[in-house]
Design an enzyme around this catalytic site. Structure first.
Site, short mmCIF file in Angstrom:
data_model
loop_
_atom_site.label_atom_id
_atom_site.label_comp_id
_atom_site.label_asym_id
_atom_site.label_seq_id
_atom_site.Cartn_x
_atom_site.Cartn_y
_atom_site.Cartn_z
N LYS A 158 182.04 -20.95 22.21
CA LYS A 158 183.29 -21.58 21.77
C LYS A 158 183.69 -22.60 22.82
CE LYS A 158 183.77 -18.70 18.27
NZ LYS A 158 184.06 -18.87 16.87
N HIS A 279 174.20 -16.41 8.58
CA HIS A 279 175.65 -16.53 8.68
C HIS A 279 176.18 -16.77 7.27
CE1 HIS A 279 179.66 -17.87 9.73
NE2 HIS A 279 179.44 -17.50 10.97
#
Ligand code: CAP
Ligand code: MG
Length: 469
Positions: A158, A279
């Protein structure tokens, strides 16, 4: 709607285990549920809105869908089970299956709600697919955890997007140095100008080499290649030329890329001997509304088609899904036999012996304080991932990674995280920052389900979709 004057409702029919698909629907509309069921069976198999002069006995006998059970909730709503014969479908062509069973019916104007809960795939259909290439054991081999059997622990770098390749790889290195097995691209990071895919790949491989020299651990990178088909093929070929099979998992945004590309990419990853990371970004658009397809169905397809590790949610973090429902998704990933559980809208199904278990990924709003609860819910064959729970740690990425790894080590030693934290300051900091999710809550829910399965089933049958968990 007349639906051809034929009767698709056949309560005496018993589906054949080897050749019939069984699909569990929830429907509510402006017509009595029996009529709605006929309309759905017709439109998703051989019929249309009026009688067809072209219909013949052969077509009717071999290719029609059969509504064999209706659990009525109100006059106009209920669950229905429809059986579809294998001959109806094009071999290996998942899109043709979707266009039939998950297609036009969602647009029928008499319907106010239509939700497909689950599909039980017959054994002959499963033989058309090969299942995971690496699966749980193959991924454990890559991570070097075949003996320890501990949960894998990873992170999503992130911020989701924006870091340059060197910055990105540095965050990856810090995560590995803190003891994590895996770093991954976020679902929306592929090849943007600020972080070109190849540059990030090379920098991350350097980070892995450096970290492996220092930690003595194996480290993995789930590398997002999602794109137009030819671009994915180019990236796969590039990864193959570099011979990165031991450190790279090919990451795919499986839902948004669509089944067609997924089927072909998975045959290439298998051929090139790469394990894959699925994902599921976007799935919830169909999973949550009044018209939709439950994730159970996609998850089964992903396992049949060959994804090796797959996001399934957490039950304790930031994404939707009750803990018990997520437990069911874990079972779909890793078990061979699945029992019917109406309170999840789940059917009985047996995966073929050739379809190996796929590793479950618990991700989304996870931090070290949730590890005990996650393991209580999902067991130790799981890849636990924390993005913000690592990079939002007050001590930074490396300490955040250490806190996650300490939480996993604590589980393996059978020590609750708060106790383990007394001698592990990074874990203590994480618990102070985000609190502790006591696994007793999860254990109580699991025990409740076990004791009350009949009651839960009765509630679902009485309340319909609102009564499911
Ligand atoms: C987790 C994550 C994943 C979610 C998706 C995110 O980050 O990278 O995309 O796990 O949900 O961006 O949200 P955090 P699911 O750890 O920072 O929450 O796994 O349920 O498909
Ligand atoms: Mg993400």
């Amino acid at each position: 709607m007349v639906y051809g004057g034929y009767g698709y409702y056949d309560p005496k029919y018993r589906p054949k285990e080897d050749t019939d698909f069984v699909v569990l629907f929830w429907a509510k509309g402006s017509m009595p549920i029996e009529k709605t069921a006929e309309a759905i069976a017709a439109e998703s198999s051989v019929g249309s809105w009026t009688k067809l002069q072209t219909m013949n006995d052969f077509v009717w006998k071999h290719y029609r869908a059969r509504v064999f059970r209706i659990d009525k909730v109100t006059k106009n709503s209920g669950f229905m089970r429809i059986a579809y014969p294998l001959e109806h479908f094009d071999a290996k062509n998942v899109m043709q299956f979707q266009a039939s069973v998950l297609g036009n019916i969602f647009g029928l104007k008499e319907l106010e709600e239509l939700y497909v809960f689950d599909i039980s795939f017959p054994s002959k259909y499963q033989k058309q697919f090969r299942g995971p290439y690496a699966g749980v054991e193959g991924i454990r081999k890559l991570a070097g955890t075949q003996k320890s059997r501990r949960p894998h622990v990873g992170t999503i770098v992130k911020p989701k997007v924006g870091l340059a390749p060197k910055e990105w790889a540095n965050v990856a290195y810090e995560s590995f140095a803190g003891g994590l097995d895996l770093v991954k691209d976020d679902e929306n990071l592929v090849d943007q100008d600020f972080c070109r895919w190849k540059d990030r790949l090379h920098e991350t491989v350097k980070a892995i080499e450096k970290a492996e020299g220092e930690t003595g651990q194996r480290h993995l990178y789930s590398c997002n290649i999602t794109d137009r088909f030819y671009r994915m093929v180019e990236r796969l070929e590039y990864l193959r030329e570099l011979g990165l099979q031991k450190n790279i998992l090919v990451m795919l945004d499986v839902y948004v890329m669509g089944m067609s590309a997924l089927q072909d990419v998975l045959s290439l990853t298998r051929q090139y001997k790469f394990a894959t990371h699925g994902h599921r970004a976007g799935f919830a658009a169909a999973n949550r509304g009044s018209f939709g397809v439950n994730f159970q169905i996609y998850e089964k397809f992903y396992r049949l088609l060959g994804i090796d590790q797959m996001h399934i949610g957490t039950g304790v973090g930031k994404m939707e899904g009750t803990a018990l429902m997520i437990r069911r998704l874990r079972d779909i990933a890793e078990e061979q036999g699945l029992k019917e559980k109406m309170y999840f809208g789940s059917l009985e199904m047996q995966f073929g012996k050739h379809i190996s278990p796929m590793l479950a990924i618990a991700s989304g709003g996870v931090d070290a304080g949730k590890v005990d609860a996650l393991v209580a819910l999902q067991g130790k064959d799981v890849n636990i991932q924390a993005g913000a729970g690592v990079h939002g740690h007050p001590g930074g990425t490396r300490r955040g990674a250490m806190s996650m790894r300490q939480a996993v080590d604590a589980v393996m030693e059978g020590v609750p995280a708060p106790k383990y934290a007394k001698a592990h300051p990074e874990l203590a900091q994480a618990l102070k920052q985000w609190g502790y999710f006591n696994p007793s809550k999860i254990n109580a829910e699991l025990a409740y389900e076990k004791k009350n399965a009949k009651k839960l089933t009765a509630a679902a049958l009485k309340k319909g979709r609102k009564g499911t968990l």
